[in-house]
Each structure stands twice: as C-alpha cells, then as structure tokens.
Design a protein around this motif. Structure first.
Motif, PDB file in Angstrom:
ATOM      1  N   GLY A 143     -21.734   2.956  27.904  1.00  9.07           N
ATOM      2  CA  GLY A 143     -22.993   3.107  27.198  1.00  9.07           C
ATOM      3  C   GLY A 143     -23.265   4.521  26.749  1.00  9.07           C
ATOM      4  O   GLY A 143     -24.357   4.815  26.266  1.00  9.07           O
ATOM      5  N   ARG A 168     -16.218   4.449  15.843  1.00  3.57           N
ATOM      6  CA  ARG A 168     -16.631   3.706  14.639  1.00  3.57           C
ATOM      7  C   ARG A 168     -17.130   4.660  13.554  1.00  3.57           C
ATOM      8  O   ARG A 168     -16.902   4.436  12.367  1.00  3.57           O
ATOM      9  N   THR A 170     -19.082   4.150  19.685  1.00  2.97           N
ATOM     10  CA  THR A 170     -19.806   4.548  18.483  1.00  2.97           C
ATOM     11  C   THR A 170     -19.142   5.745  17.812  1.00  2.97           C
ATOM     12  O   THR A 170     -19.045   5.807  16.584  1.00  2.97           O
ATOM     13  N   GLY A 185     -21.777   6.018  24.325  1.00  2.00           N
ATOM     14  CA  GLY A 185     -21.550   6.155  22.884  1.00  2.00           C
ATOM     15  C   GLY A 185     -20.112   6.419  22.485  1.00  2.00           C
ATOM     16  O   GLY A 185     -19.844   6.830  21.354  1.00  2.00           O
TER      17      GLY A 185
HETATM   18  N1  LIG Z   1     -24.041  -2.670  17.184  1.00  2.00           N
HETATM   19  C1  LIG Z   1     -24.923  -2.254  18.117  1.00  2.00           C
HETATM   20  N2  LIG Z   1     -26.161  -2.776  18.137  1.00  2.00           N
HETATM   21  C2  LIG Z   1     -27.062  -2.378  19.054  1.00  2.00           C
HETATM   22  N3  LIG Z   1     -26.822  -1.467  20.002  1.00  2.00           N
HETATM   23  C3  LIG Z   1     -25.603  -0.897  20.043  1.00  2.00           C
HETATM   24  C4  LIG Z   1     -24.588  -1.275  19.102  1.00  2.00           C
HETATM   25  N4  LIG Z   1     -23.475  -0.562  19.386  1.00  2.00           N
HETATM   26  C5  LIG Z   1     -23.798   0.222  20.440  1.00  2.00           C
HETATM   27  N5  LIG Z   1     -25.068   0.026  20.832  1.00  2.00           N
HETATM   28  C6  LIG Z   1     -25.746   0.726  21.938  1.00  2.00           C
HETATM   29  O1  LIG Z   1     -25.439   2.089  21.834  1.00  2.00           O
HETATM   30  C7  LIG Z   1     -25.096   2.637  23.096  1.00  2.00           C
HETATM   31  C8  LIG Z   1     -23.696   3.211  23.064  1.00  2.00           C
HETATM   32  O2  LIG Z   1     -22.786   2.144  22.887  1.00  2.00           O
HETATM   33  P1  LIG Z   1     -21.208   2.334  22.843  1.00  2.00           P
HETATM   34  O3  LIG Z   1     -20.866   3.315  21.781  1.00  2.00           O
HETATM   35  O4  LIG Z   1     -20.602   0.984  22.732  1.00  2.00           O
HETATM   36  O5  LIG Z   1     -20.914   2.951  24.278  1.00  2.00           O
HETATM   37  P2  LIG Z   1     -19.558   2.997  25.122  1.00  2.00           P
HETATM   38  O6  LIG Z   1     -18.427   2.623  24.229  1.00  2.00           O
HETATM   39  O7  LIG Z   1     -19.483   4.406  25.641  1.00  2.00           O
HETATM   40  O8  LIG Z   1     -19.731   2.028  26.261  1.00  2.00           O
HETATM   41  C9  LIG Z   1     -25.277   1.529  24.113  1.00  2.00           C
HETATM   42  O9  LIG Z   1     -26.543   1.666  24.712  1.00  2.00           O
HETATM   43  C10 LIG Z   1     -25.215   0.280  23.285  1.00  2.00           C
HETATM   44  O10 LIG Z   1     -26.017  -0.723  23.854  1.00  2.00           O
END
Ligand SMILES: Nc1ncnc2c1ncn2[C@@H]1O[C@H](COP(=O)(O)OP(=O)(O)O)[C@@H](O)[C@H]1O
Ligand SMILES: [Mg+2]
Lengths: 246, 289
Positions: B59, B67, B64, B61
């Motif tokens: 969580g 991406r 993210t 990021g």
């Molecule tokens: N497509 C999305 N829609 C809503 N929330 C998202 C989405 N992608 C990520 N998040 C939120 O953003 C935060 C970071 O997510 P993420 O980048 O997947 O973290 P990690 O890969 O480090 O576990 C988290 O709180 C997640 O719930």
C-alpha cells in the motif's frame, strides 16, 4: 457409464409412463405403445414432417434474427459504456415484461403468417442473449486490458483478443436461455396466430382429446429442445476449451 | 552513451533514464468521498542501465510508481520523464505484473507473441522470437499449453518471457517472484541477473524481500506508506556478477540487510494503519511479535 445410466433412466421413465397410463382413465394418458403407433401414423401421412418443418422455420428464423441483433447491440452497449448505461434500463424493463402482451399488436402489424410468428420468437430470444452479451463485456478483467495497453495493443486488438473472448462464456449462457424461450415462443406463436406447425397440432389434438397424437408432439418438442441445447454445449466446449475445469 | 564522469546531483538526474519529480497521485475511493493519496511529492531517478529495487510495505504506492513510469496512468502533479520524454506504454518497456495477467484463452506461445504486437516484427519473426524466450525460461514443452494448465511458478516464467521478448530497454517488475516457491525463486533470481548482465536494461524492481532487494540491485529505494514517498535510498556497492559468489555471506550484505530491516520495522511499527502498530512510547495492550 453415464450414458448407460441415462439410458436406464429413460427405460425407467417409459415404464413409469406405462404404469401411469394403465392406472389413469385410458383416454387421458396414452400408453407408450399407443403413442408409438400414433407417431408411425403421423409420420406416414406426412403431417408430422410438414408441421415440424413449419415450426423449425419459425424457431430458427426468430432465434437467428434474435442472435443477429442481440450480440452486436450487447457488444456496442458494453464497449461504449454511455450507450450501455443509457439503454440498459429499457432493456431490463422490456426483458422483465411478459412479451405475450405484444401478440395482439404484432398481429395488427404483421398479420397471422410467418412474419408475425418469427417476430414473436425473435422477441423472446433477443433479450437473454443481449443482456448476457452486455454482462460479458462488462465483466472483462480490467487488469488484462491494462496489460494489453502496456504492450501498445490497438483498440481493435484489445476488443478481438481480450474483450470478445472473455464475453464468450456469457454469450453462450445467453444463447442457451434464448433457445429455450425461442422454443416456447414458437409454440405460443403457433397457438395465437394462424394455427400451424407443432403448436397447431398440439392445439388440434389437445382440443379433440386425441391424446396419443398429442403426446407424440410433446415428445418431438422435447427432442428439439434436447438437440438444440446439446448443440450449444458442444459449441461451448469448442470455444472455451482453455477452461481446465472439466 | 556515457558522458564521462557526471558530478553533481543535477547532472546525474539529467542523464537518468527515468526521472520522477514531485509526483503526486491520488485514487478515488468507491465508497468514500476522500481520495487515497497513493503518492505524495515523490522524487526518484534511475540512471540508464541501473538496477533499482523498490522496497516497502503493502500500500505504499510501489505498483503505482511502475504504472506511472510505464505511462499507464498520468500523475496528478509533478512530472514523469522516461528517456527524455513523457512515457508512452509499449514494447520499449517490459512490464511484469504482480499477478501475472496472462490471457487465459491464449496459449503460452500466443501470450508471449501478444507482447510483440507493436514491435514491427512480422508474424514469422514474432513466432520465432516468442519461441526463443519461452525456451529461455525453460517452457518450450509447454508452448501450446494454456495458462490454466500451468503451476504458479510456470505462469511467472511466462510473464517473464513476455516482458523480455520485446527486448525492452526498460524493465518494470512488480514483485515478480513473490508467489513462487523458494527454490524456484533462487534460480529465477540468478536467471534474471544473467539476463540483465547481457542486456543491461534499466530495471525498476518492486519487492517485499529485503534480501532480494539487496542481492539484485545497484540501489535500494525504501518507500513508506500513507502517503507513499521515498524515505531512504541506499547504494549497494557489491561487485557484479553476483551469482558467482555467495553474496549473503559478505559482511557488507549483512550490514545492509540489518540496516534495512531496522528501517522497515520502524516504518511498520509507527504506521497507525498497520496491523503491528505499536507506538514506541507505550506499547501496552498490543500483542506485538
Ligand atoms: N486503481 C486504484 N483505485 C483505487 N485505489 C488504488 C488504485 N491503485 C492503487 N490504489 C491505492 O493506492 C495505494 C497504493 O497502491 P499500490 O501502488 O498498489 O501499492 P503497493 O503496490 O505498494 O502495494 C493503496 O492504498 C491502494 O489502495
Ligand atoms: Mg503492488
């Protein structure tokens, strides 16, 4: 093994039918033997073949027309979401409505012949196919679409390689439901418009208590149902053979 | 290619292949008005040909970041620059996704070929290239299998073959070895090191594993959640190629490892939304450890 059990169960059903026919007043339930004789007679004088042909034209015409409209409309609704969101409420409303209610209107516009019959079948078949196609497109895995975007696949490619194949199992469910309703509506159409086909014979024999003949028609309808649904099952096996569940 | 000795942070950033500066990204939440801040004022830069591990709890990021770098989502503010331009998804960047994302109705061969769609290779070349990379990950016997017929480790290898097949200059890898067994993981790590030694792609490698982060990377970036940001960057000054010696036995590895572990433990214990939250000032009532 399963085939053998199925066969044994069929024998059991026929015996059950025979026992019942012996115990109910003979006019209402014909014996299997009497039914077989009636079938021979109906086949010999050509009545059954003519009626079967009529019904199959109505069924196949309406069902095919339904598929031809439902799949493209369902795909467009799913791919262009504003279109889908706009139309879905009307689609659901129409699907929930008993469509026999339209029959008088259909007769006014299309008369009592094949066009009216085919349209009645079409109305029954189109909705389940459309709704399932739409649901199938909506259920596509967004992560797969993102994967496709990451390799710069074009919109057409994403549609052809990701969206459409993922909707196929849903579409087949729709085709199954659609076939069932199309068959029902074939009989309904033949009862409510010009009395013809298997539905017509059903009405004639039913009203004159010729139960042996009546049973022949019922069995023929059941066989059509089985053939159509088995055909769709084979289609499904071919199209979704990547599923390893069986 | 290399502009001699680049001294100073600015020069390093200018020659970097991937530069994120002041990047913020929020996501709408379905059932609440306030969006999730996935990243806030994040700065990160990766020099060409470097291998950077991103380490951090769930969580924070990490996905993210990948991406954004691939150009799949735009930043809300700040800038993402890849090879001097705004990023655009495509075969120049290979993405290994967290949960494989294989096409279930396509064979292994077709899955890998799909990644070559926009490469300009013709049909024959695509088939040949895909077959080569499938063989490289040891799956030639399964080229005509469907993903549903493969084990988790095999699916992972297909995902790797797919990302490598377009011979990208940038590799984005999202916890690629998280779901495979320990033995396979060790082998895959060595395979990855060897591939990287040959091609020298610029790699952003997300992982949960401290050991893996250190073992593979030139630099480890430690991220912290809520909001996601970089809190520490550590150079891993261990010589390459690292599969030729037992890296875990070197004093430097042990040192880096305990340092990173301590940092992560702090992070998790001080994060109010983590399951292990235990403020250092008084940990009464929390069943820590
Ligand atoms: N497509 C999305 N829609 C809503 N929330 C998202 C989405 N992608 C990520 N998040 C939120 O953003 C935060 C970071 O997510 P993420 O980048 O997947 O973290 P990690 O890969 O480090 O576990 C988290 O709180 C997640 O719930
Ligand atoms: Mg993630």
């Amino acid at each position: 093994m399963i085939a053998l059990y199925r066969f044994l169960f069929l024998i059991f059903l026929i015996v059950l039918w025979w026992v019942i026919s012996l115990n109910v007043r003979a006019n209402f339930i014909p014996s299997p033997w009497a039914t077989l004789l009636a079938a021979q007679k109906l086949l010999a004088d050509g009545k059954l073949i003519v009626a079967l042909g009529d019904s199959l034209i109505t069924f196949a015409g309406g069902y095919a027309l339904g598929i031809l409209v439902a799949i493209p409309v369902g795909l467009v609704m799913g791919v262009f979401l504003p279109v889908g969101k706009t139309l879905e409420i009307y689609v659901y409303a129409l699907a929930a409505m008993p469509r026999v209610a339209f029959i008088p209107l259909i007769i006014v516009f299309l008369g009592l012949g094949f066009p009216a019959k085919i349209f009645i079948v079409f109305l029954g078949a189109v909705m389940p196919v459309l709704i399932n196609t739409y649901a199938g497109v909506l259920a596509v895995d967004q992560e797969l679409i993102e994967m496709a975007r990451s390799v710069r696949a074009g919109r057409m490619q994403i549609f052809a390689r990701i969206v459409l194949p993922s909707a196929v199992p849903f579409i087949i469910v729709g085709l199954r439901l659609g076939a069932t309703i199309a068959l029902i509506n074939t009989v309904v159409a033949e009862l409510y418009t010009a009395v013809r086909g298997l539905g017509g014979l059903l009405a004639i024999y039913g009203n004159t208590f010729r139960m042996a003949e009546y049973f022949v028609i019922v069995i023929v309808l059941a066989i059509i149902g089985v053939i159509v649904s088995e055909g769709l099952r084979h289609l499904e096996k071919r199209l979704v053979r990547w599923k390893t569940s069986d | 290619m290399t502009s001699g000795n680049s001294s100073g942070e600015a020069a390093a950033a200018a020659s970097a292949k991937i530069v994120l500066s002041g990047v913020s990204k929020a996501f709408e939440r379905r059932n609440s008005g306030t969006p999730t801040m996935a990243l806030q004022h994040l700065d990160m830069s990766v020099p060409e040909g470097h291998f950077v591990s991103i380490l951090g709890p769930s969580g924070c990021g990490k996905t993210t970041v990948l991406r954004l770098v691939d150009g799949l989502v735009p930043p809300d503010s700040g800038s993402v620059v890849v090879a001097g331009q705004a990023p655009r998804p495509g075969p120049e960047m290979g993405f290994v996704f967290q949960a494989f994302r294989l096409i279930p109705w396509a064979t292994v061969q077709a899955n890998v070929e799909f990644a070559l769609t926009a490469t300009g290779l013709n049909k024959h070349e695509r088939a040949e290239r895909a077959a080569r990379y499938i063989a490289l990950v040891g799956l030639q016997r399964f080229a005509q299998s469907y993903p549903g017929e493969l084990s988790g480790g095999m699916k992972q290898r297909v995902a790797l073959a797919r990302a490598f097949a377009s011979e990208p200059s940038i590799l984005l890898m999202d916890e690629p070895f998280a779901s495979i067994d320990a033995q396979t993981r060790e082998l895959m790590q060595v395979e990855l090191m060897k591939l990287w030694a040959q091609h020298r792609a610029t790699v952003l490698f997300v992982t949960h594993s401290v050991d893996e982060a250190i073992m593979l990377a030139d630099r480890v970036v430690l991220m912290s959640p809520r909001p996601g940001r970089v809190i520490e960057e550590i150079e891993v000054d261990l010589p390459h190629p690292r599969w030729q010696y037992d890296i875990r036995a070197t004093p430097r590895f042990v040192e880096l490892r305990s340092y990173l572990w301590a940092a992560i433990k702090d992070l998790v214990l001080n994060d109010p939304s983590s399951d292990f939250y235990a403020p250092t000032s008084g940990n009464a009532g929390t069943p820590a450890d």
